[in-house]
Motif scaffolding. Structure first.
Motif, PDB file in Angstrom:
ATOM      1  N   GLY A 228       0.567  -0.928  -0.186  1.00  0.00           N
ATOM      2  CA  GLY A 228      -0.160   0.011  -0.474  1.00  0.00           C
ATOM      3  C   GLY A 228       1.066   0.758   0.276  1.00  0.00           C
ATOM      4  N   ASP A 229       2.188   1.601   0.891  1.00  0.00           N
ATOM      5  CA  ASP A 229       2.121   3.158   0.931  1.00  0.00           C
ATOM      6  C   ASP A 229       3.610   3.233  -0.446  1.00  0.00           C
ATOM      7  N   PHE A 230       3.881   1.612  -1.306  1.00  0.00           N
ATOM      8  CA  PHE A 230       4.451   1.941  -2.531  1.00  0.00           C
ATOM      9  C   PHE A 230       3.239   2.096  -3.344  1.00  0.00           C
ATOM     10  N   LEU A 231       1.976   2.698  -3.380  1.00  0.00           N
ATOM     11  CA  LEU A 231       1.238   2.749  -4.604  1.00  0.00           C
ATOM     12  C   LEU A 231       1.483   3.737  -4.772  1.00  0.00           C
ATOM     13  N   PHE A 232       2.096   3.544  -6.729  1.00  0.00           N
ATOM     14  CA  PHE A 232       1.979   5.430  -7.240  1.00  0.00           C
ATOM     15  C   PHE A 232       3.082   5.458  -6.809  1.00  0.00           C
ATOM     16  N   PHE A 233       4.031   5.034  -6.357  1.00  0.00           N
ATOM     17  CA  PHE A 233       5.437   5.790  -5.946  1.00  0.00           C
ATOM     18  C   PHE A 233       6.338   5.843  -6.452  1.00  0.00           C
ATOM     19  N   ASP A 234       6.036   6.364  -7.926  1.00  0.00           N
ATOM     20  CA  ASP A 234       7.460   7.305  -8.548  1.00  0.00           C
ATOM     21  C   ASP A 234       6.331   9.173  -8.346  1.00  0.00           C
ATOM     22  N   TRP A 235       5.051   8.607  -8.873  1.00  0.00           N
ATOM     23  CA  TRP A 235       4.643  10.141  -9.005  1.00  0.00           C
ATOM     24  C   TRP A 235       4.132  10.716  -7.698  1.00  0.00           C
ATOM     25  N   ARG A 236       3.938   9.679  -6.550  1.00  0.00           N
ATOM     26  CA  ARG A 236       3.397  10.336  -4.621  1.00  0.00           C
ATOM     27  C   ARG A 236       4.906  11.082  -4.859  1.00  0.00           C
ATOM     28  N   GLN A 237       6.421  11.158  -5.595  1.00  0.00           N
ATOM     29  CA  GLN A 237       7.207  11.638  -4.631  1.00  0.00           C
ATOM     30  C   GLN A 237       6.810  13.147  -4.866  1.00  0.00           C
ATOM     31  N   ASP A 238       5.525  13.672  -6.032  1.00  0.00           N
ATOM     32  CA  ASP A 238       5.555  15.629  -6.220  1.00  0.00           C
ATOM     33  C   ASP A 238       4.573  15.385  -4.799  1.00  0.00           C
ATOM     34  N   PRO A 239       4.620  16.541  -4.432  1.00  0.00           N
ATOM     35  CA  PRO A 239       3.685  16.624  -3.009  1.00  0.00           C
ATOM     36  C   PRO A 239       2.478  16.932  -3.422  1.00  0.00           C
ATOM     37  N   GLY A 240       1.947  17.196  -4.909  1.00  0.00           N
ATOM     38  CA  GLY A 240       1.311  17.421  -4.747  1.00  0.00           C
ATOM     39  C   GLY A 240       0.245  16.428  -5.638  1.00  0.00           C
ATOM     40  N   PHE A 241       0.991  15.403  -5.517  1.00  0.00           N
ATOM     41  CA  PHE A 241      -0.142  13.822  -6.459  1.00  0.00           C
ATOM     42  C   PHE A 241      -1.134  13.829  -5.223  1.00  0.00           C
ATOM     43  N   GLU A 242      -2.631  13.363  -5.619  1.00  0.00           N
ATOM     44  CA  GLU A 242      -3.212  13.645  -4.758  1.00  0.00           C
ATOM     45  C   GLU A 242      -3.244  12.281  -3.552  1.00  0.00           C
ATOM     46  N   ILE A 243      -2.812  11.748  -4.238  1.00  0.00           N
ATOM     47  CA  ILE A 243      -2.705  10.567  -2.876  1.00  0.00           C
ATOM     48  C   ILE A 243      -2.008  11.258  -0.977  1.00  0.00           C
ATOM     49  N   ASN A 244      -1.216  11.965  -1.775  1.00  0.00           N
ATOM     50  CA  ASN A 244      -0.604  13.239  -0.790  1.00  0.00           C
ATOM     51  C   ASN A 244      -2.090  14.548  -0.332  1.00  0.00           C
ATOM     52  N   GLN A 245      -2.989  14.440  -1.299  1.00  0.00           N
ATOM     53  CA  GLN A 245      -3.576  15.447  -0.644  1.00  0.00           C
ATOM     54  C   GLN A 245      -4.672  15.166   0.612  1.00  0.00           C
ATOM     55  N   PRO A 246      -4.360  15.830   1.733  1.00  0.00           N
ATOM     56  CA  PRO A 246      -5.430  15.085   3.018  1.00  0.00           C
ATOM     57  C   PRO A 246      -6.513  15.349   2.567  1.00  0.00           C
ATOM     58  N   ARG A 247      -7.742  15.720   1.328  1.00  0.00           N
ATOM     59  CA  ARG A 247      -9.429  15.507   1.276  1.00  0.00           C
ATOM     60  C   ARG A 247      -9.890  14.078   0.907  1.00  0.00           C
ATOM     61  N   TYR A 248      -7.851  13.491   0.517  1.00  0.00           N
ATOM     62  CA  TYR A 248      -7.970  12.350   0.026  1.00  0.00           C
ATOM     63  C   TYR A 248      -8.200  11.449   0.780  1.00  0.00           C
ATOM     64  N   ARG A 249      -7.397  11.127   1.696  1.00  0.00           N
ATOM     65  CA  ARG A 249      -6.799  10.666   2.226  1.00  0.00           C
ATOM     66  C   ARG A 249      -7.326   9.000   2.930  1.00  0.00           C
ATOM     67  N   ASN A 250      -9.209   8.724   2.896  1.00  0.00           N
ATOM     68  CA  ASN A 250      -9.440   8.124   3.258  1.00  0.00           C
ATOM     69  C   ASN A 250     -10.034   7.864   1.782  1.00  0.00           C
ATOM     70  N   ALA A 251      -9.849   8.087   0.901  1.00  0.00           N
ATOM     71  CA  ALA A 251     -10.686   7.301  -0.595  1.00  0.00           C
ATOM     72  C   ALA A 251     -10.231   5.961  -0.236  1.00  0.00           C
ATOM     73  N   GLN A 252     -11.573   5.158  -0.629  1.00  0.00           N
ATOM     74  CA  GLN A 252     -11.281   4.226  -1.190  1.00  0.00           C
ATOM     75  C   GLN A 252     -11.984   3.142  -2.577  1.00  0.00           C
ATOM     76  N   ILE A 253     -12.246   5.153  -3.058  1.00  0.00           N
ATOM     77  CA  ILE A 253     -13.284   4.659  -5.136  1.00  0.00           C
ATOM     78  C   ILE A 253     -12.014   5.790  -6.054  1.00  0.00           C
ATOM     79  N   LEU A 254     -11.447   4.952  -7.196  1.00  0.00           N
ATOM     80  CA  LEU A 254     -10.566   5.618  -7.860  1.00  0.00           C
ATOM     81  C   LEU A 254     -11.429   5.710  -9.262  1.00  0.00           C
ATOM     82  N   VAL A 255     -11.083   7.306  -9.220  1.00  0.00           N
ATOM     83  CA  VAL A 255     -11.646   7.048 -10.583  1.00  0.00           C
ATOM     84  C   VAL A 255     -10.584   7.884 -11.426  1.00  0.00           C
ATOM     85  N   ALA A 256     -10.593   6.977 -12.812  1.00  0.00           N
ATOM     86  CA  ALA A 256      -9.014   7.326 -13.689  1.00  0.00           C
ATOM     87  C   ALA A 256      -9.305   6.964 -15.637  1.00  0.00           C
ATOM     88  N   ALA A 257      -9.111   8.011 -16.012  1.00  0.00           N
ATOM     89  CA  ALA A 257      -9.475   7.911 -17.360  1.00  0.00           C
ATOM     90  C   ALA A 257      -8.810   6.890 -18.286  1.00  0.00           C
TER      91      ALA A 257
END
Lengths: 477, 199
Positions: free
Chosen positions: B39-68
């Protein structure tokens, strides 16, 4: 008279164990190839549930993804986690009675290289492996596809798999391939036309005179990259080229059994009048040597073209995808591809590491030196390929030119072993995926044919192989 | 496998096309021999960017992912499904999914919902616009809705739906056909030209 059938339908029907109503069909699996990365959790699952491995005789394992390609580093692997995974495979194969071609075996190599070269892969078989490039084996007229680890466990326990019926897609490449256009260019040209999701839900049959003219190595390159168009599998009907390749291989039938096998395999072709869910015909003359510019294999252009920008007519999501790819790749639209400079070259992978690939690259390299700003490595697909190349003196040509000559494995295709790109490195690679970070975080991958990779190594930038001056000694291409 | 029936949860938007499994879980994490801890390695490269969605507190407890479109393309690594599951995602919504990922997700109790590109765009926009945006998924009723008037039905292959609802183990299901398998195999083994080691 019975209904005309496609090659796929014939193989599918010969392997139907059961077809329960409202459920996927149960398909029997003839050959299960296993490697260190996607199997440990599956073996563990068998242990936890007390299940046996149903058919060890239809299961073969090797180590390829993690192994270092420098000889001195292979016996004691410094990466503890990789070493633990390889040890796990050794213990599991011993416990469950699976034949393992280990690091020190003469038969070790990339799983999709050794299956065919040992004659384990045969026409008409169903073949699975916990690796998406299992589609490679379709070059023999087998139905071969990649599976996840839960499915690996399922095949171990039952020797079959529930499978929904895929749709069929025939791609015919007609005519003579232009000079300098290799199997790699054919498949890149196809993916460029249909996109990375263009064949999702389909099994592709590659047909047409250009496909039939290819060697088994070339056919494997094409089927290998079927998954890059999203296809479940790719297949090519077996013919005399296939039989000539298989004859005399270690696990091929012999004597009278050989004739009987060839008679059975010869039935494996699409009948006249059989229909496909989709068809595409590509005139071979439209194909050129290609280079990918972006971060998926569909983002590809002819070597003579310029880096494209986002298509204003495309959807917003697609436009952003292109902009993101350009940014990651550090490229500006309008730049001629031939002006893009590289500092790394990788010749290898299950796509392009067979003897014919190495011969083609060596013919380009012969008589030249690798550009001073380029680091170039050659990683043969298997020990048998490596030995053959050394008998032909190809290693000498590569070494004299300044290439490193390595031991077999998946290597820099996915960089699970120590062979990786550094951030900002730009690589001409004969592998199959140019995803962000695939060959190393921040690394930039351009997919090309072995000849085009060799030419880039010499020039330090991409170069049109059609204008190459071959000046070295004769190489048996 | 944990059954999937109904879920109301925060949505994380991932407005990118062709999200491949190398991005979902990079290679360096495939060397582990466990099924958990990804779990901690999900989207590992992208989450190095502090702005990436996983790092935003508003999505912290997300259980549904919507992607293109074309989510999960590339490598067959089931680690991608494990990483999503270990992180806490139980449902992914997109306009298309790659085949092998589709199968891997199902075997780990993750529900994949395919909607039209327009619908996916609507959900992406709403998840970005409204902090704490939630969707309610009912697999029992095949419905998906939010509190802002979005409501749709979706289709899932009937067998996959049944397995998800019941949390069924595939191997057990296959072994219902053990007699068929034994019989088939006995006959099939005679086709020596389809056996790996026929020499």
């Amino acid at each position: 008279m019975s209904k005309p059938k496609t090659l796929f339908e014939k193989v599918w029907e010969q392997h139907l164990v059961a077809q329960p109503a409202n459920e996927p069909a149960l398909l029997y699996i003839d050959l299960h190839l296993v490697h260190e990365v996607t199997s440990p959790q599956a073996f563990e699952g068998l242990r936890l549930t007390g299940r046996k491995l149903r058919r060890p005789d239809r299961t073969v394992a090797t180590v390829d993804h993690n192994v270092p390609t420098i000889a001195a580093d292979r016996l004691v692997i410094k990466d503890d986690i990789a070493a633990r995974q390889i040890d796990a495979l050794r213990r599991n194969c011993k416990e469950f009675g699976v034949e393992l071609y280990d690091v020190d075996s003469r038969d070790q190599g990339i799983v999709h290289v050794i299956g065919p070269e040992l004659g384990l892969t045969k026409p008409g078989m169903t073949i699975v492996c916990g690796d998406s490039h299992t589609s490679t084996h379709g070059a023999f007229g087998a139905l071969a596809f990649g599976i996840g680890t839960s499915e690996v466990e399922h095949v171990m326990a039952t020797q079959c798999l529930p499978q929904s019926h895929p749709k069929t897609f025939r791609i015919s490449v007609e005519g003579e391939l232009p000079q300098g256009v290799t199997a790699k260019d054919v498949v890149l040209g196809i993916i460029g036309r249909i996109g990375t999701d263009g064949a999702t839900g389909y099994v592709i049959e590659y047909a047409g005179s250009a496909i039939r003219s290819l060697s088994m190595e070339g056919r494997m390159t094409i089927c290998n990259m079927s998954i890059e168009a999203g296809a479940r599998a790719g297949m090519i009907a077996p013919d005399q080229t296939t039989f000539d390749y298989l004859k005399g291989r270690r696990f091929s039938p012999q004597g009278a059994a050989w004739d009987q096998a060839v008679a059975a395999w010869s039935q494996l072709r699409t009948d006249e009048g059989a229909t496909f869910d989709r068809e595409l015909v590509i005139p071979a003359v439209e194909l050129t040597p290609y280079v990918t510019w972006g971060t998926n294999p569909g983002q590809v252009i002819p070597i003579t073209a310029e880096i494209p920008g986002a298509d204003p007519a495309a959807s917003e999501a697609d436009r952003r995808g292109v902009e993101r790819a350009l940014e990651y790749m550090g490229l500006t639209p309008g730049t001629p591809m031939e002006e893009v400079t590289i500092n790394r070259v990788f010749l290898g992978s299950c796509t392009n590491s067979r003897i014919e690939d190495l011969r083609a690259a060596a013919a380009v390299v012969s008589g030249y030196r690798v550009h001073p700003s380029v680091n170039a490595i050659v990683v043969p697909g298997s020990h048998l390929v490596k030995e053959q190349a050394e008998r032909e003196g190809l290693d000498r040509i590569f070494r004299q030119a300044g290439f490193e000559w390595r031991e077999p494995g998946c290597s820099m295709c996915l960089g699970m072993n120590p062979d990786i790109l550094q951030p900002g490195d730009r690589c001409a690679s004969t592998s199959n995926r140019n995803f962000e970070g695939r060959q190393g975080r921040g690394g930039r991958t351009h997919l090309v044919s072995p000849m085009m990779a060799a030419a880039a190594a010499i020039k330090g930038h991409f170069s049109d192989i059609r204008t190459w001056e071959f000046k070295g000694e004769e190489v048996n291409v | 496998m944990q059954p999937f029936r109904k879920l109301q949860a925060t949505v994380m938007p991932l407005d990118r096309v062709n999200v491949d499994t190398d991005q979902i879980i990079p290679k360096q994490f495939l060397k582990r021999i466990e099924r958990t801890g990804y779990g901690d390695f999900l989207f590992f490269d992208w989450r190095q960017d502090p702005g990436f969605e996983i790092n935003q507190p508003r999505y912290r407890n997300a259980q549904i992912l919507v992607a293109a479109k074309n989510f999960g393309c590339g490598s067959s690594r089931e680690h991608a499904a494990w990483a999503l599951d270990n992180y806490g995602f139980r449902c992914v919504i997109s306009s298309s999914f790659a085949d092998i990922f589709h199968s891997n997700a199902g075997k780990n109790g993750i529900l994949l919902i395919t909607l039209s590109e327009d619908q996916v765009n609507t959900l992406l926009q709403r998840a970005k616009q409204h902090e704490g945006y939630k969707l309610t998924v009912s697999l029992e009723e095949n419905t998906l809705s939010d509190d802002h008037g979005f409501s749709t039905t979706f289709k899932v292959d009937s067998f996959r739906r049944y397995c998800l609802l019941e949390g069924l183990d595939d191997i057990g299901l296959t072994l219902r056909y053990k007699d068929d398998l034994d019989k088939f195999e006995k006959q099939h083994d005679r086709d020596f030209w389809l056996t790996p080691k026929s020499a």
